[in-house]
Structures are given as C-alpha cells and as structure tokens.
Write a protein that holds these residues in place. Structure first.
Motif, short mmCIF file in Angstrom:
data_model
loop_
_atom_site.label_atom_id
_atom_site.label_comp_id
_atom_site.label_asym_id
_atom_site.label_seq_id
_atom_site.Cartn_x
_atom_site.Cartn_y
_atom_site.Cartn_z
N LEU A 79 -5.73 -7.21 1.27
CA LEU A 79 -4.81 -6.17 0.80
C LEU A 79 -4.74 -6.12 -0.72
O LEU A 79 -4.65 -5.04 -1.31
N TRP A 80 -4.78 -7.28 -1.36
CA TRP A 80 -4.74 -7.29 -2.82
C TRP A 80 -5.93 -6.57 -3.42
O TRP A 80 -5.82 -5.93 -4.47
N GLU B 95 -5.10 -2.92 -4.19
CA GLU B 95 -3.99 -2.57 -5.09
C GLU B 95 -4.49 -1.88 -6.35
O GLU B 95 -5.47 -2.29 -6.97
N LEU C 70 -3.85 1.50 6.46
CA LEU C 70 -3.04 0.35 6.05
C LEU C 70 -1.95 0.03 7.08
O LEU C 70 -1.69 -1.15 7.38
N VAL D 27 -11.13 -2.61 5.87
CA VAL D 27 -9.77 -2.89 6.35
C VAL D 27 -9.59 -2.35 7.76
O VAL D 27 -9.01 -3.02 8.63
N ARG E 262 -6.06 -12.59 4.69
CA ARG E 262 -5.52 -11.25 4.95
C ARG E 262 -4.86 -10.69 3.69
O ARG E 262 -5.03 -9.51 3.37
N ASP E 263 -4.08 -11.52 3.01
CA ASP E 263 -3.42 -11.07 1.80
C ASP E 263 -4.42 -10.72 0.70
O ASP E 263 -4.22 -9.77 -0.06
N TYR F 84 -3.60 -1.69 9.99
CA TYR F 84 -3.85 -3.10 9.69
C TYR F 84 -2.55 -3.90 9.80
O TYR F 84 -2.55 -5.02 10.35
N GLY F 85 -1.47 -3.36 9.32
CA GLY F 85 -0.18 -4.05 9.43
C GLY F 85 0.24 -4.26 10.87
O GLY F 85 0.72 -5.35 11.24
#
Length: 173
Positions: free
Chosen positions: A28-29, A32, A98, A54, A24-25, A101-102
């Motif tokens: 998101l990365w 960036e 985003l 996403v 998951r991280d 997704y969070g």
C-alpha cells in the motif's frame, strides 16, 4: 497480533501474521502520492502496473485464505483464474481496487485469527489439502515477491524506493 516490539519473541502464528502484514503495508505504501494515471501505467512489456498487482494480491488472499478454508468470497467481477486479476479495466476505479484489497485482507485476517496453524483447507483449484501454516508462508512469499515488483515499478515512475516511509531528518523509518 503483537506489537512491533514484541514480535521478536512472539509465537509462530503472530510472527507469521506480522510478517505478512509488514509486506501488505509495503504494498500500500508503494501507491501513496501517485495519481490514477501513474497507478495504472503499464511499466513492462506485459502491461504490469501497480494497481493490477494490488488487485492480484487481493484475489489470491481471498483464494488461499478464505476459499481454501470454507469462507465466503465476495462475488468477483473478473475471472481470478486468468490474467484478469492482474489487469485493471477502464471501468475499474482505484478506490474499487483498494477497497477490494482491504476487504480481502480483513477476510484473510479473520481466517488467520480464527484457526490454528495446523488447520487444513482445500483450495478449489488443487487436489490436496494445505495447512494454514503453509498458506501463511506462501502468502508471505507471494506478497513479498509482488512488493518487490511494486518497488521497481514505483522507482521507474518517480524514483521512490524502499519498503517503508523514511523520515526527512534522518532518512530512516
């Protein structure tokens, strides 16, 4: 959940959850440092783009974890059973996707932490039960698969590769 050092000897549930979080991280990365146009840019003939992937991952986290185990899924503004969850419309903002997704991650995490691995759920679109263990493994596969797609798309946009940030001094995490 466990710390990064203790994951190697943690219990099965912590190991699975940590693995899912790692992917998951990475998802998101991959976003960036990119602007809105780059996040939405269709990179394949089918129109696949970073932000659409996403949105899809948020949708499937809600479906597999929350809906399957009787939780309440937030009202969706798209049809998750069509390709609507892979596309980003002109009225959808990057922040909206985003944040979605969070919220999906947080709702899924509540299911993961609140139930044993052997807990059974029933996805509304399937005719059989699934265990939380099976869903965790499935979502690790799903998220890793799409993180790989995101990695390729990101490389096509600006050359960035990998599944985590590198330090400037050593080239390692």
């Amino acid at each position: 959940m466990t710390t990064s050092e203790s994951v190697y000897t943690a219990g099965e549930k912590d190991i699975l959850h940590t693995s899912l979080d790692r992917h998951r991280d990475a998802v998101l990365w991959k976003l960036e440092g990119l602007d809105d146009e780059q996040l939405r840019r269709p990179m394949t003939p089918s129109g696949t783009n970073l932000l659409g992937l996403v949105k899809h991952l948020a949708s499937v986290e809600y479906g597999w974890f929350v809906e399957s185990f009787g939780g309440e899924v937030e009202p969706l503004w798209f049809d998750p059973y069509t390709d609507d969850d892979l596309t980003v419309g002109p009225g959808e903002t990057t922040r909206q996707i985003l944040d979605f997704y969070g919220r999906a991650r947080a709702a899924a995490d509540a299911v993961i932490t609140g139930r044993p691995l052997d807990a059974l759920g029933r996805p509304g679109w399937r005719d059989h039960e699934v265990s939380l263990r099976w869903v965790l493994v499935h979502m690790i596969e799903e998220t890793a698969r799409h993180a790989g797609h995101l990695d390729i798309l990101r490389e096509l946009i600006d050359g960035a590769t990998g599944d985590h940030p590198r330090t400037a001094a050593t080239g390692t995490a």
